[in-house]
Design a protein around this motif. Structure first.
Motif, PDB file in Angstrom:
ATOM      1  N   PRO A   5     -55.609  54.062 -45.257  1.00 47.47           N
ATOM      2  CA  PRO A   5     -54.600  54.496 -44.282  1.00 47.47           C
ATOM      3  C   PRO A   5     -55.138  55.674 -43.478  1.00 47.47           C
ATOM      4  O   PRO A   5     -55.851  56.539 -44.002  1.00 47.47           O
ATOM      5  N   ALA A   6     -54.817  55.713 -42.188  1.00 48.39           N
ATOM      6  CA  ALA A   6     -55.322  56.757 -41.296  1.00 48.39           C
ATOM      7  C   ALA A   6     -54.154  57.508 -40.669  1.00 48.39           C
ATOM      8  O   ALA A   6     -53.286  56.891 -40.048  1.00 48.39           O
ATOM      9  N   SER A   7     -54.149  58.814 -40.819  1.00 47.00           N
ATOM     10  CA  SER A   7     -53.065  59.632 -40.283  1.00 47.00           C
ATOM     11  C   SER A   7     -53.475  60.433 -39.050  1.00 47.00           C
ATOM     12  O   SER A   7     -52.675  61.196 -38.510  1.00 47.00           O
ATOM     13  N   GLU A   8     -54.707  60.246 -38.589  1.00 46.77           N
ATOM     14  CA  GLU A   8     -55.189  61.062 -37.479  1.00 46.77           C
ATOM     15  C   GLU A   8     -54.770  60.559 -36.101  1.00 46.77           C
ATOM     16  O   GLU A   8     -55.053  61.209 -35.089  1.00 46.77           O
ATOM     17  N   LEU A   9     -54.095  59.423 -36.052  1.00 48.86           N
ATOM     18  CA  LEU A   9     -53.632  58.859 -34.788  1.00 48.86           C
ATOM     19  C   LEU A   9     -52.108  58.797 -34.756  1.00 48.86           C
ATOM     20  O   LEU A   9     -51.472  58.588 -35.784  1.00 48.86           O
ATOM     21  N   PRO A  10     -51.514  58.938 -33.570  1.00 58.18           N
ATOM     22  CA  PRO A  10     -50.061  58.779 -33.477  1.00 58.18           C
ATOM     23  C   PRO A  10     -49.676  57.316 -33.633  1.00 58.18           C
ATOM     24  O   PRO A  10     -50.532  56.422 -33.496  1.00 58.18           O
ATOM     25  N   PRO A  11     -48.415  57.029 -33.907  1.00 62.43           N
ATOM     26  CA  PRO A  11     -47.980  55.635 -33.998  1.00 62.43           C
ATOM     27  C   PRO A  11     -48.314  54.868 -32.716  1.00 62.43           C
ATOM     28  O   PRO A  11     -48.415  55.454 -31.628  1.00 62.43           O
ATOM     29  N   LEU A  12     -48.486  53.574 -32.851  1.00 62.63           N
ATOM     30  CA  LEU A  12     -48.916  52.744 -31.731  1.00 62.63           C
ATOM     31  C   LEU A  12     -48.007  52.917 -30.519  1.00 62.63           C
ATOM     32  O   LEU A  12     -48.488  53.039 -29.390  1.00 62.63           O
ATOM     33  N   ARG A  13     -46.698  52.902 -30.730  1.00 71.32           N
ATOM     34  CA  ARG A  13     -45.763  53.033 -29.601  1.00 71.32           C
ATOM     35  C   ARG A  13     -46.026  54.305 -28.809  1.00 71.32           C
ATOM     36  O   ARG A  13     -46.058  54.296 -27.571  1.00 71.32           O
ATOM     37  N   ASP A  14     -46.246  55.414 -29.502  1.00 72.19           N
ATOM     38  CA  ASP A  14     -46.499  56.678 -28.830  1.00 72.19           C
ATOM     39  C   ASP A  14     -47.868  56.681 -28.150  1.00 72.19           C
ATOM     40  O   ASP A  14     -48.010  57.153 -27.015  1.00 72.19           O
ATOM     41  N   LEU A  15     -48.864  56.176 -28.846  1.00 75.22           N
ATOM     42  CA  LEU A  15     -50.216  56.144 -28.292  1.00 75.22           C
ATOM     43  C   LEU A  15     -50.262  55.316 -27.015  1.00 75.22           C
ATOM     44  O   LEU A  15     -50.855  55.723 -26.007  1.00 75.22           O
ATOM     45  N   TRP A  16     -49.625  54.161 -27.037  1.00 76.36           N
ATOM     46  CA  TRP A  16     -49.620  53.260 -25.880  1.00 76.36           C
ATOM     47  C   TRP A  16     -48.917  53.908 -24.685  1.00 76.36           C
ATOM     48  O   TRP A  16     -49.420  53.863 -23.556  1.00 76.36           O
ATOM     49  N   ALA A  17     -47.762  54.518 -24.915  1.00 79.79           N
ATOM     50  CA  ALA A  17     -47.016  55.134 -23.822  1.00 79.79           C
ATOM     51  C   ALA A  17     -47.772  56.317 -23.223  1.00 79.79           C
ATOM     52  O   ALA A  17     -47.831  56.484 -22.000  1.00 79.79           O
ATOM     53  N   ARG A  18     -48.342  57.150 -24.075  1.00 79.86           N
ATOM     54  CA  ARG A  18     -49.094  58.299 -23.567  1.00 79.86           C
ATOM     55  C   ARG A  18     -50.307  57.842 -22.774  1.00 79.86           C
ATOM     56  O   ARG A  18     -50.633  58.386 -21.708  1.00 79.86           O
ATOM     57  N   TRP A  19     -51.014  56.839 -23.297  1.00 83.38           N
ATOM     58  CA  TRP A  19     -52.188  56.307 -22.594  1.00 83.38           C
ATOM     59  C   TRP A  19     -51.769  55.792 -21.223  1.00 83.38           C
ATOM     60  O   TRP A  19     -52.450  56.021 -20.216  1.00 83.38           O
ATOM     61  N   ALA A  20     -50.623  55.125 -21.154  1.00 84.82           N
ATOM     62  CA  ALA A  20     -50.171  54.543 -19.895  1.00 84.82           C
ATOM     63  C   ALA A  20     -49.801  55.603 -18.859  1.00 84.82           C
ATOM     64  O   ALA A  20     -50.156  55.487 -17.673  1.00 84.82           O
ATOM     65  N   VAL A  21     -49.087  56.658 -19.265  1.00 87.65           N
ATOM     66  CA  VAL A  21     -48.689  57.659 -18.277  1.00 87.65           C
ATOM     67  C   VAL A  21     -49.885  58.479 -17.806  1.00 87.65           C
ATOM     68  O   VAL A  21     -49.961  58.849 -16.623  1.00 87.65           O
ATOM     69  N   VAL A  22     -50.820  58.755 -18.699  1.00 84.10           N
ATOM     70  CA  VAL A  22     -52.031  59.456 -18.272  1.00 84.10           C
ATOM     71  C   VAL A  22     -52.838  58.559 -17.332  1.00 84.10           C
ATOM     72  O   VAL A  22     -53.373  59.023 -16.310  1.00 84.10           O
ATOM     73  N   SER A  23     -52.899  57.278 -17.641  1.00 87.25           N
ATOM     74  CA  SER A  23     -53.577  56.331 -16.750  1.00 87.25           C
ATOM     75  C   SER A  23     -52.911  56.310 -15.380  1.00 87.25           C
ATOM     76  O   SER A  23     -53.593  56.250 -14.344  1.00 87.25           O
ATOM     77  N   ALA A  24     -51.591  56.347 -15.361  1.00 88.63           N
ATOM     78  CA  ALA A  24     -50.865  56.342 -14.086  1.00 88.63           C
ATOM     79  C   ALA A  24     -51.230  57.571 -13.254  1.00 88.63           C
ATOM     80  O   ALA A  24     -51.428  57.474 -12.034  1.00 88.63           O
ATOM     81  N   ALA A  25     -51.330  58.728 -13.906  1.00 86.31           N
ATOM     82  CA  ALA A  25     -51.682  59.949 -13.181  1.00 86.31           C
ATOM     83  C   ALA A  25     -53.083  59.854 -12.592  1.00 86.31           C
ATOM     84  O   ALA A  25     -53.299  60.185 -11.418  1.00 86.31           O
ATOM     85  N   TYR A  26     -54.024  59.400 -13.389  1.00 84.80           N
ATOM     86  CA  TYR A  26     -55.402  59.284 -12.909  1.00 84.80           C
ATOM     87  C   TYR A  26     -55.506  58.238 -11.797  1.00 84.80           C
ATOM     88  O   TYR A  26     -56.163  58.464 -10.780  1.00 84.80           O
ATOM     89  N   ALA A  27     -54.872  57.095 -11.991  1.00 86.04           N
ATOM     90  CA  ALA A  27     -54.957  56.021 -11.001  1.00 86.04           C
ATOM     91  C   ALA A  27     -54.283  56.420  -9.701  1.00 86.04           C
ATOM     92  O   ALA A  27     -54.760  56.081  -8.608  1.00 86.04           O
ATOM     93  N   GLY A  28     -53.165  57.130  -9.796  1.00 85.05           N
ATOM     94  CA  GLY A  28     -52.446  57.530  -8.592  1.00 85.05           C
ATOM     95  C   GLY A  28     -53.230  58.484  -7.719  1.00 85.05           C
ATOM     96  O   GLY A  28     -53.099  58.467  -6.490  1.00 85.05           O
ATOM     97  N   ILE A  29     -54.052  59.302  -8.330  1.00 82.77           N
ATOM     98  CA  ILE A  29     -54.878  60.249  -7.569  1.00 82.77           C
ATOM     99  C   ILE A  29     -56.176  59.596  -7.096  1.00 82.77           C
ATOM    100  O   ILE A  29     -56.887  60.127  -6.260  1.00 82.77           O
TER     101      ILE A  29
END
Length: 204
Positions: A5-29
């Motif tokens: 078991p690995a505790s160093e990563l956030p749950p998938l739902r959180d990881l996916w959402a954070r990755w998406a919003v950061v991607s949106a910021a980078y892509a938008g610029i």
């Protein structure tokens, strides 16, 4: 042998959402670097030759894998004759090359995690030190907001936090995205919105 078991990563739902919003910021610029969302997976390559992919599979499953360019684990294996890191002990049968980062092709993969039954797992080698530079700034909400603000401009922390919250609840709207770019009139808001659409995080 069982996976670890690995505790160093956030749950998938959180990881996916954070990755998406950061991607949106980078892509938008219009940044050529930074993370991106594609149908079924998230991608990241840094400007220092480290990177990763996050494949999301049916049945609440996922695989996160990638590599750190100057990995101490690979240095030990290739230059000092120590064993290669055990990345796949206990991995399910669906953890195959088709869902692994392309570094697998030339022996440069330095970590592999899989999400199943509501938990991240890894093989027998502790690879927690390998992921920091190989994934976007998404391990905590604060890091994700920091990454967004670095591109959208200071003073937009509240808007970035609101977008992240909406994305976590799959209720993000184009207006939420546009608010993040209030100080960037040349931003490509439509491209940013598309990142959240591909991630399935827009309100219906």
């Amino acid at each position: 042998r069982p996976a670890a078991p690995a505790s160093e990563l956030p749950p998938l739902r959180d990881l996916w959402a954070r990755w998406a919003v950061v991607s949106a910021a980078y892509a938008g610029i219009g940044s050529q670097w930074g993370p991106r969302i594609y149908p079924g997976y998230a991608w990241y390559e840094s400007d220092r030759r480290s990177g990763s992919t996050l494949f999301v599979l049916p049945g609440d499953r996922a695989v996160l894998s990638g590599g750190q360019w100057d990995s101490a684990l690979l240095e030990a294996a290739y230059n000092r004759g120590e064993p290669l890191p055990d990345l796949y002990r206990g991995a399910p049968a669906w953890v195959t090359d088709s869902v692994l980062n392309t570094r697998i092709r030339n022996g440069l993969l330095t970590f592999c995690y899989w999400w199943v039954d509501g938990q991240w797992y890894r093989g027998g080698t502790d690879t927690s030190d390998e992921i920091d530079v190989a994934i976007p700034l998404v391990r905590t909400p604060a890091l994700a907001i920091q990454a967004m603000v670095s591109f959208t401009g200071p003073g937009r922390e509240d808007e970035c936090e609101a977008l992240l919250t909406a994305a976590l609840n799959q209720r993000a709207t184009p207006a939420d995205v546009e608010a993040v770019f209030g100080d960037a009139p040349d931003a490509d808001v439509a491209t940013a919105v598309n990142q959240l659409s591909l991630a399935g995080l827009l309100a219906e």
